[in-house]
Scaffold this motif. Structure first.
Motif, PDB file in Angstrom:
ATOM      1  N   VAL A  42      72.348  35.372 110.217  1.00  9.68           N
ATOM      2  CA  VAL A  42      72.398  34.177 110.262  1.00  9.68           C
ATOM      3  C   VAL A  42      74.590  34.200 111.139  1.00  9.68           C
ATOM      4  O   VAL A  42      74.909  34.688 110.250  1.00  9.68           O
ATOM      5  N   PHE A  48      80.612  34.094 111.133  1.00  9.40           N
ATOM      6  CA  PHE A  48      81.709  34.351 110.111  1.00  9.40           C
ATOM      7  C   PHE A  48      83.126  34.884 110.725  1.00  9.40           C
ATOM      8  O   PHE A  48      83.946  35.727 110.685  1.00  9.40           O
ATOM      9  N   ARG A 138      73.178  20.961  95.831  1.00  5.32           N
ATOM     10  CA  ARG A 138      73.790  21.443  97.694  1.00  5.32           C
ATOM     11  C   ARG A 138      72.473  20.189  98.372  1.00  5.32           C
ATOM     12  O   ARG A 138      72.438  18.858  98.268  1.00  5.32           O
ATOM     13  N   HIS A 170      68.123  27.988  99.041  1.00  2.00           N
ATOM     14  CA  HIS A 170      68.949  28.954  98.556  1.00  2.00           C
ATOM     15  C   HIS A 170      69.367  29.235  97.110  1.00  2.00           C
ATOM     16  O   HIS A 170      69.030  27.882  95.877  1.00  2.00           O
TER      17      HIS A 170
HETATM   18  C1  PLP Z   1      75.556  31.270 104.926  1.00  2.00           C
HETATM   19  C2  PLP Z   1      73.915  30.683 104.227  1.00  2.00           C
HETATM   20  C3  PLP Z   1      73.332  32.225 104.469  1.00  2.00           C
HETATM   21  C4  PLP Z   1      74.098  33.719 104.449  1.00  2.00           C
HETATM   22  O1  PLP Z   1      75.006  33.633 103.240  1.00  2.00           O
HETATM   23  P1  PLP Z   1      75.074  34.962 103.408  1.00  2.00           P
HETATM   24  O2  PLP Z   1      75.776  35.289 101.577  1.00  2.00           O
HETATM   25  O3  PLP Z   1      76.611  35.024 103.761  1.00  2.00           O
HETATM   26  O4  PLP Z   1      74.179  36.490 103.650  1.00  2.00           O
HETATM   27  C5  PLP Z   1      71.794  32.277 103.679  1.00  2.00           C
HETATM   28  N1  PLP Z   1      70.961  31.052 103.553  1.00  2.00           N
HETATM   29  C6  PLP Z   1      72.092  29.807 104.057  1.00  2.00           C
HETATM   30  C7  PLP Z   1      71.723  27.930 103.267  1.00  2.00           C
HETATM   31  C8  PLP Z   1      73.630  29.511 103.678  1.00  2.00           C
HETATM   32  O5  PLP Z   1      74.433  28.351 103.980  1.00  2.00           O
END
Ligand code: PLP
Length: 371
Positions: A42, A48, A138, A170
């Motif tokens: 990501v 980041f 969310r 998520h």
């Molecule tokens: C930012 C994000 C991630 C990555 O999460 P990390 O904790 O930075 O590994 C994964 N899924 C979604 C939907 C995100 O917004």
């Protein structure tokens, strides 16, 4: 030789943000070793704050097989740079440019019936990941609408408008593996997958875990992990020593000797307790140094931690370098992996009541454009 000629090279070097892609490589390998499925790197928010392209290329060379971003604008930048791997974008308004996404082979997340209708109506054959809210209210579809979304997606699939290649969720509390919200999220995701299958969908990519759950909870892995923070050395679960990827240094612009009782900066928020030397650092909150860290933060000067004094201003801040003084032009370290005792992103996060993610992504365009 004039004194100017000696000073010029030192004074000409401004703040520097060094990005350690070797750290990103090592972190990626560790995460790929932990993930039981594929690894999606990501690289949202410019990786980041570490540079999306560099992080993407490095992660792909060390175990990641795909890329993920939030907006389609971020996806275009990766395609423009020639990165041809599978790429998912999951946060876009209903009227986003879905046709270009299909044309550029960018997969998109579908979190609502409105999104599905807009994607299906746009020219092209769209590879979509249905996004279910696994319990944080969310992004992602409300579970109350999930079955309806799956049925509508199946009809769109039968019409040849979309192909449902994935289902995503998520977790809201994965940084604390003991939180019962994780079990609820896993259960809801399993139910969402079952519902999708029952409507005839066959999503091959099923993904719920980000960095924290990738490191702590194999039950959340399914076929893929989406990791961002971990690539750049942040472990939200606090269970693994990852390697930080940023070092921020700056030259002292000037050094002045002051008496005890000297008021420093806006609001005279600090007064020196002893005679000392103050060094001026050309970085402030517009560069991403969090203002709430004023009078709490430290930086590394000549191998020792020294306090920032007074309020952090927009473009500058002041360090009390102590009675030993320092030279104008000398380099001080604001943030780094901590190997030499310099403050880390975690230290800065503690000083400003935030998380490392906000510290590293906040080191903004101005610092990066100077490097
Ligand atoms: C930012 C994000 C991630 C990555 O999460 P990390 O904790 O930075 O590994 C994964 N899924 C979604 C939907 C995100 O917004």
């Amino acid at each position: 030789m004039s004194a100017l000629a000696v000073l010029a090279p030192r004074l000409g070097s401004g703040p520097r943000l060094d990005i350690d892609l070797g750290a990103v490589a090592a972190n990626t390998r560790l995460l790929a070793g932990r993930a039981t499925g594929e690894l999606m790197a990501v690289v949202k928010a410019d990786g980041f704050g570490h540079g999306a392209l560099g992080v993407a290329r490095t992660a792909l060379a060390h175990g990641a097989t795909r890329l993920g971003v939030t907006s389609l604008d971020e996806a275009w930048a990766l395609r423009d740079a020639g990165l041809a791997v599978p790429l998912l974008s999951w946060l876009n308004p209903v009227d986003a440019d879905w046709a270009t996404a299909a044309a550029r082979d960018v997969e998109v997340a579908v979190p609502s019936l409105e999104h599905l209708a807009a994607v299906a109506a746009a020219p092209g054959r769209h590879r979509v990941h249905l996004h279910v809210d696994a319990g944080m209210a969310r992004d992602g579809a409300d579970p109350a609408c999930w079955a309806q979304l799956c049925r509508a997606a199946r009809r769109a699939e039968q019409r040849g408008e979309v192909e449902v290649v994935g289902v995503m969720g998520h977790l809201g509390c994965a940084d604390d593996p003991s939180d019962e919200c994780n079990a609820l999220g896993r259960t809801r995701f399993a139910w969402a997958l079952e519902t999708a299958r029952a409507t005839g969908l066959r999503p091959v990519d099923r993904h719920l875990a980000s960095t924290a759950a990738t490191l702590t909870d194999p039950r959340a892995h399914h076929t893929m992990s989406r990791v961002g923070a971990g690539l750049v050395g942040i472990d939200p679960s606090g269970t693994v020593a990852l390697r930080a990827g940023l070092t921020l240094t700056a030259p002292l612009v000037s050094v002045r000797r002051v008496r005890a009782g000297t008021a420093v900066g806006y609001g005279h928020a600090h007064r020196t307790a002893h005679p000392t030397y103050l060094g001026l650092i050309p970085l402030g909150y517009a560069d991403g140094l969090p203002r709430p860290a004023s009078d709490r933060a430290e930086v590394l000067v000549r191998g020792a931690r020294r306090p920032l004094v007074g309020r952090i201003s927009m473009d500058q801040c002041v360090v009390d370098v102590g009675p030993g003084g320092a030279e104008p032009g000398e380099t001080v370290t604001i943030l780094g992996p901590g190997d030499d005792g310099e403050p880390t992103a975690a230290d800065w996060a503690g000083w400003s009541d935030t998380i490392e993610h906000e510290v590293v992504t906040g080191l903004g365009a101005r610092v990066r454009s100077r490097t």
